[in-house]
Each structure stands twice: as structure tokens, then as C-alpha cells.
Design a protein around this motif. Structure first.
Motif, PDB file in Angstrom:
ATOM      1  N   ILE A   1      -1.197   7.138   7.857  1.00  0.00           N
ATOM      2  CA  ILE A   1      -2.242   6.989   6.851  1.00  0.00           C
ATOM      3  C   ILE A   1      -1.916   5.783   5.976  1.00  0.00           C
ATOM      4  O   ILE A   1      -0.777   5.616   5.533  1.00  0.00           O
ATOM      5  N   LEU A   2      -2.923   4.940   5.731  1.00  0.00           N
ATOM      6  CA  LEU A   2      -2.728   3.760   4.900  1.00  0.00           C
ATOM      7  C   LEU A   2      -2.939   4.107   3.428  1.00  0.00           C
ATOM      8  O   LEU A   2      -3.815   4.899   3.079  1.00  0.00           O
ATOM      9  N   TRP A   3      -2.134   3.484   2.582  1.00  0.00           N
ATOM     10  CA  TRP A   3      -2.222   3.677   1.138  1.00  0.00           C
ATOM     11  C   TRP A   3      -2.213   2.325   0.449  1.00  0.00           C
ATOM     12  O   TRP A   3      -1.624   1.361   0.955  1.00  0.00           O
ATOM     13  N   THR A   4      -2.858   2.262  -0.689  1.00  0.00           N
ATOM     14  CA  THR A   4      -2.780   1.076  -1.526  1.00  0.00           C
ATOM     15  C   THR A   4      -2.893   1.486  -2.981  1.00  0.00           C
ATOM     16  O   THR A   4      -3.473   2.526  -3.307  1.00  0.00           O
ATOM     17  N   VAL A   5      -2.294   0.702  -3.841  1.00  0.00           N
ATOM     18  CA  VAL A   5      -2.564   0.763  -5.279  1.00  0.00           C
ATOM     19  C   VAL A   5      -3.257  -0.545  -5.591  1.00  0.00           C
ATOM     20  O   VAL A   5      -2.661  -1.616  -5.499  1.00  0.00           O
ATOM     21  N   SER A   6      -4.539  -0.468  -5.909  1.00  0.00           N
ATOM     22  CA  SER A   6      -5.366  -1.662  -6.007  1.00  0.00           C
ATOM     23  C   SER A   6      -4.975  -2.519  -7.196  1.00  0.00           C
ATOM     24  O   SER A   6      -4.207  -2.110  -8.074  1.00  0.00           O
ATOM     25  N   SER A   7      -5.544  -3.708  -7.227  1.00  0.00           N
ATOM     26  CA  SER A   7      -5.303  -4.600  -8.355  1.00  0.00           C
ATOM     27  C   SER A   7      -5.806  -3.988  -9.653  1.00  0.00           C
ATOM     28  O   SER A   7      -5.353  -4.353 -10.737  1.00  0.00           O
ATOM     29  N   GLY A   8      -6.743  -3.038  -9.540  1.00  0.00           N
ATOM     30  CA  GLY A   8      -7.243  -2.334 -10.716  1.00  0.00           C
ATOM     31  C   GLY A   8      -6.458  -1.090 -11.060  1.00  0.00           C
ATOM     32  O   GLY A   8      -6.817  -0.362 -11.992  1.00  0.00           O
ATOM     33  N   GLY A   9      -5.389  -0.797 -10.292  1.00  0.00           N
ATOM     34  CA  GLY A   9      -4.527   0.330 -10.605  1.00  0.00           C
ATOM     35  C   GLY A   9      -4.944   1.645  -9.993  1.00  0.00           C
ATOM     36  O   GLY A   9      -4.406   2.696 -10.356  1.00  0.00           O
ATOM     37  N   VAL A  10      -5.891   1.637  -9.045  1.00  0.00           N
ATOM     38  CA  VAL A  10      -6.377   2.876  -8.442  1.00  0.00           C
ATOM     39  C   VAL A  10      -5.642   3.134  -7.128  1.00  0.00           C
ATOM     40  O   VAL A  10      -5.436   2.220  -6.324  1.00  0.00           O
ATOM     41  N   LEU A  11      -5.261   4.393  -6.917  1.00  0.00           N
ATOM     42  CA  LEU A  11      -4.622   4.812  -5.676  1.00  0.00           C
ATOM     43  C   LEU A  11      -5.700   5.143  -4.648  1.00  0.00           C
ATOM     44  O   LEU A  11      -6.607   5.929  -4.920  1.00  0.00           O
ATOM     45  N   TYR A  12      -5.609   4.537  -3.472  1.00  0.00           N
ATOM     46  CA  TYR A  12      -6.541   4.806  -2.384  1.00  0.00           C
ATOM     47  C   TYR A  12      -5.763   5.153  -1.129  1.00  0.00           C
ATOM     48  O   TYR A  12      -4.629   4.711  -0.939  1.00  0.00           O
ATOM     49  N   ARG A  13      -6.409   5.951  -0.267  1.00  0.00           N
ATOM     50  CA  ARG A  13      -5.859   6.238   1.054  1.00  0.00           C
ATOM     51  C   ARG A  13      -6.938   5.998   2.102  1.00  0.00           C
ATOM     52  O   ARG A  13      -8.134   6.080   1.811  1.00  0.00           O
ATOM     53  N   MET A  14      -6.506   5.700   3.314  1.00  0.00           N
ATOM     54  CA  MET A  14      -7.431   5.461   4.420  1.00  0.00           C
ATOM     55  C   MET A  14      -6.819   5.995   5.702  1.00  0.00           C
ATOM     56  O   MET A  14      -5.662   5.703   6.014  1.00  0.00           O
ATOM     57  N   ASP A  15      -7.600   6.777   6.432  1.00  0.00           N
ATOM     58  CA  ASP A  15      -7.183   7.251   7.745  1.00  0.00           C
ATOM     59  C   ASP A  15      -7.768   6.301   8.783  1.00  0.00           C
ATOM     60  O   ASP A  15      -8.975   6.308   9.022  1.00  0.00           O
TER      61      ASP A  15
END
Length: 417
Positions: A287-301
Motif C-alpha cells: 500500500i502506498l502512503w504519502t504525507v502531502s505538502s499540505g500535511g495530509v496523510l493519504y493512502r493508495m491501494d
């Protein structure tokens, strides 16, 4: 031992490669991984009768081997009561897989001598248990079962024991993917597009493999500062492109090393959005994860349809009223325990934070996570983090790589790159 997705190093590293000036590299190491996941080879069951023959214990693994990168194995335990009376459980444990789950065939009754309910298998009955664990190295584990005819007057009667053992081996590493193989993606410059390629850890030399602009099909998407390698199939490398004007993208491409082509996974996501990022990591399940430049945690399958970023809430900071968006630069990486380490950088300082596996599992827009402040990394715009095969952590700036103490956030033993 650490899975491959936990060894990633991304950051801006200035190097001259042939006629290219590479202004930023995003590195992702490929360690102990298999280019192809072979069909499982089912293990032969191990069956033994108890000392007195009252019950039969069988243990079977769902496969006899796991890929070089590791995999999940489910053990099935079958217990047959060979008697015309009840067989009561006294001890039942697996030395490597502790979470035994009952599937069927077990009943219980109150025992006045023990002052609790006690499990048993009815006469001529069969009970089934399972246990699942992730195997990352060749593993031998043994289940031990002790059962008795009854317990009364503070004494067990008719106790007998049986054990069963299963061996699960890890495949040999495939050619072309070793502990020295590290993939990178480079940011663009005013003249040259970015690239995807490998870097030789012993010399620091890089070998470009693919042109990012050619892979995306857009000349203005010619670099990347965020990438990750699929830990379960390192044939695939994920990268998030940057526009020529240095804006980050919410899009994620999957680069197929074997076919030398890339696929846009999430075309429905708005190109310019809060999802834009310079951070990318893959967990043990791919599973892919990121903490965006805006500070939001996202995940992607990446295997889902449609594929899109899913918000898990804005990441707070335990030492500040501001969220991670105020530290827009940086990187993320998973350690061997599933903890996500987050670098947040200003133009002159780096700071290390962490989110536990439990926090990630519970995170949502209604329950946004708060990252634990680990410590100040020192002066410099830190934008890369990595774990090597031994679990040692490293952090990079535009000009150096340093050892990183993830318990304090401090860096040391820096060397120029």
C-alpha cells in the motif's frame, strides 16, 4: 531483517552523470525481493499421535516456501480425538506463531476445580485451528499440544503430549536484484529531464534506465522527487512526477522495469491539489502512503479500481499547534515494525517525526493522527530517509548522507555525496 520497501532513500543529491546534470535523486532500495512471485509449493503435513494414542495432531503450512522478500504463511492445526470420551486442552502453543485461532470443533464446560471454563474436543471429534504469520527468513516452528482425560481433585488425569513441526524456506535471491541494487528518480533541471535508474552503493555511480518525461508522455512532467518500490514485486516502481515549474503532482505512475513502460494509476485525481507531495513510501502489503505538502496523510491501494488517494486526516505534530503542512519538504520511510518515519524540513533545518502502525491503522478524517516528535536532525534541508538491511537509518540533504538515530532524531557520521 527488513523488507525492501523499508530501505528507501530519497533526496536531492548533486551529481554529474555523463552529459546530464542531475539536481535531485529519489532513491528506493530493492533488498531481499523477488522479481516474480512464484506459485506456492504446498508443504507436506506433519502428523503425530500423542504419547498414549488418545489424539492425533497435524500441522500444515499453506506453502513450503516464500519469496526472497517474504510472505504470509497460514498454518492449519487439525486435532482428532481418537477416544470415546472428551479430550481436554491443558496446553496448546506454537513457538513462532502465538495467535492460534479456533475455527471449529471445540466446546467448553465449567470446571469447579479450576474455577473456570475449560475447552475440550468431544468424543471422536475433530478440532481445527489456524495461525498466520509473515515469514521473512527460513523458519522452523513447532506446535505443542497437551491434553487430558479430565481434571479433578486438583489433578490432571490421562495427560499426553504431541508435537508437530513445519519448515518454511525463503527462496534464493533472483539475479539482478541484490542488496546493492538501489533505484533512484531524479528531479529535472532547467536543461535536462529527470530519470529513473540504479545507483551503485559501493561507488556512488548512477545508471539511468528511463527518461521520466518519456515515461509520463508529458514534456513538462520531467522529474520526480517521490518514489517507492513495490516490496512484493520490485518489477514495479512508483513515482510521483513534478512539473517543469517545480510544482509537485498528485498523480502516481507505476513504472514496469521489465516492459520499460509506465502507467498512470490515478488519472481521476486532480493534478494540482493538496495531495501533491515529495514523499512516497510503500508498506509491507504494497500500500502506498504519502504525507502531502499540505500535511495530509493519504493512502493508495495500487491494485484497487479505481485507484485514488484516500485521505486519512491532517497529520498533527505533538510538539506544535501547526500540522505537518508547515514543514512541506522531506520524505517518509517504514521501518521493520511498520512505523512510518516522517522528515519535515524547512529551508535550513530538519525534524524527525513518527507514526506507529497502530496510528496508521486507526487514522481517518474523523480521527486524524498526531505524529510524535522524535527530534531535531540538525541544520540542512533534509529530504531523504532510508533503512538499510540491518535496520540502520540514514538521512540525506542536497550535499550529504548521514547516519540517523531514529530514537533521538540526531544525525552523525555525515559524508559528502
Amino acid at each position: 531483517m527488513h523488507a525492501p520497501h523499508r530501505f528507501s532513500l530519497r533526496g536531492k543529491i548533486k551529481k554529474i552523470v555523463a552529459a546530464w546534470t542531475v539536481t535531485a535523486l529519489a532513491l528506493a532500495g530493492v533488498i531481499m525481493v523477488s522479481t516474480d512471485i512464484a506459485a506456492p509449493t504446498y508443504a507436506q503435513a506433519d502428523t503425530h499421535n500423542s504419547d498414549d494414542g488418545d489424539f492425533t495432531l497435524t500441522k500444515q503450512a499453506s506453502a513450503s516456501t516464500v519469496p526472497w522478500g517474504g510472505g504470509d504463511i497460514t498454518y492449519t492445526y487439525t486435532i482428532v480425538n481418537n477416544t470415546y470420551g472428551k479430550q481436554y486442552f491443558r496446553e496448546f502453543s506454537d513457538d513462532k506463531c502465538p495467535n492460534l485461532q479456533m475455527v471449529s470443533g471445540v466446546e467448553s464446560e465449567w470446571n469447579g476445580w479450576l474455577f473456570r471454563r475449560i475447552n475440550y474436543i468431544p468424543a471422536r471429534g475433530t478440532a481445527v485451528y489456524t495461525c498466520t504469520q509473515r515469514i521473512t527468513q527460513t523458519t522452523t516452528n513447532t506446535v505443542t499440544l497437551e491434553m487430558g482425560d479430565k481434571y479433578s481433585w486438583w489433578t490432571w488425569e490421562g495427560l499426553s503430549t504431541a508435537t508437530a513441526t513445519e519448515l518454511v524456506t525463503r527462496d534464493a535471491p533472483p539475479s539482478g536484484f541484490t542488496c546493492d541494487d538501489i533505484w533512484y528518480s531524479s528531479n529535472h533541471s532547467a536543461t535536462y529531464p529527470g530519470a529513473i535508474g540504479t545507483i551503485d552503493t559501493s561507488t556512488g555511480n548512477v545508471s539511468p534506465v528511463a527518461n521520466i518525461a518519456q515515461q509520463t508522455g508529458y514534456n513538462n512532467l520531467r522529474g520526480s522527487a517521490a518514489m517507492a518500490v513495490d516490496p512484493n514485486n520490485p518489477r514495479y516502481i512508483y513515482f510521483s512526477p513534478r512539473q517543469y515549474t517545480s510544482s509537485e503532482a498528485a498523480w502516481v505512475y507505476r513504472y514496469d522495469i521489465q516492459d520499460d513502460e509506465s502507467t498512470l494509476l490515478n488519472p481521476s485525481d486532480t493534478y494540482y491539489s493538496d495531495i501533491s507531495t515529495v514523499r512516497l513510501a510503500a508498506d509491507a502489503d504494497g500500500i502506498l502512503w504519502t504525507v502531502s505538502s499540505g500535511g495530509v496523510l493519504y493512502r493508495m491501494d495500487p491494485s484497487a479500481a479505481p485507484t485514488t488517494w484516500e485521505s486519512r486526516g491532517t497529520v498533527g505534530r505533538s510538539n506544535s499547534s501547526s500540522n505537518m503542512g508547515s514543514l512541506g519538504s522531506g520524505d517518509i520511510a517504514f521501518d521493520g515494525n511498520g512505523t512510518l518515519f516522517i522528515i519535515g524540513s524547512t529551508g535550513s533545518n530538519g525534524y524527525l517525526y513518527s507514526l506507529s502502525a497502530e496510528q496508521l491503522a486507526a487514522a481517518s478524517t474523523a480521527n486524524p493522527p498526531t505524529a510524535t516528535y522524535v527530534g531535531h536532525m540538525g541544520s540542512g534541508q533534509y529530504n531523504g530517509i532510508a533503512f538499510d538491511n540491518a535496520g540502520n537509518a540514514y538521512a540525506s540533504t542536497s550535499s550529504q548522507i548521514c547516519s540517523l538515530d531514529v530514537s533521538t532524531g540526531t544525525t552523525s557520521f555525515c559524508k559528502s555525496i
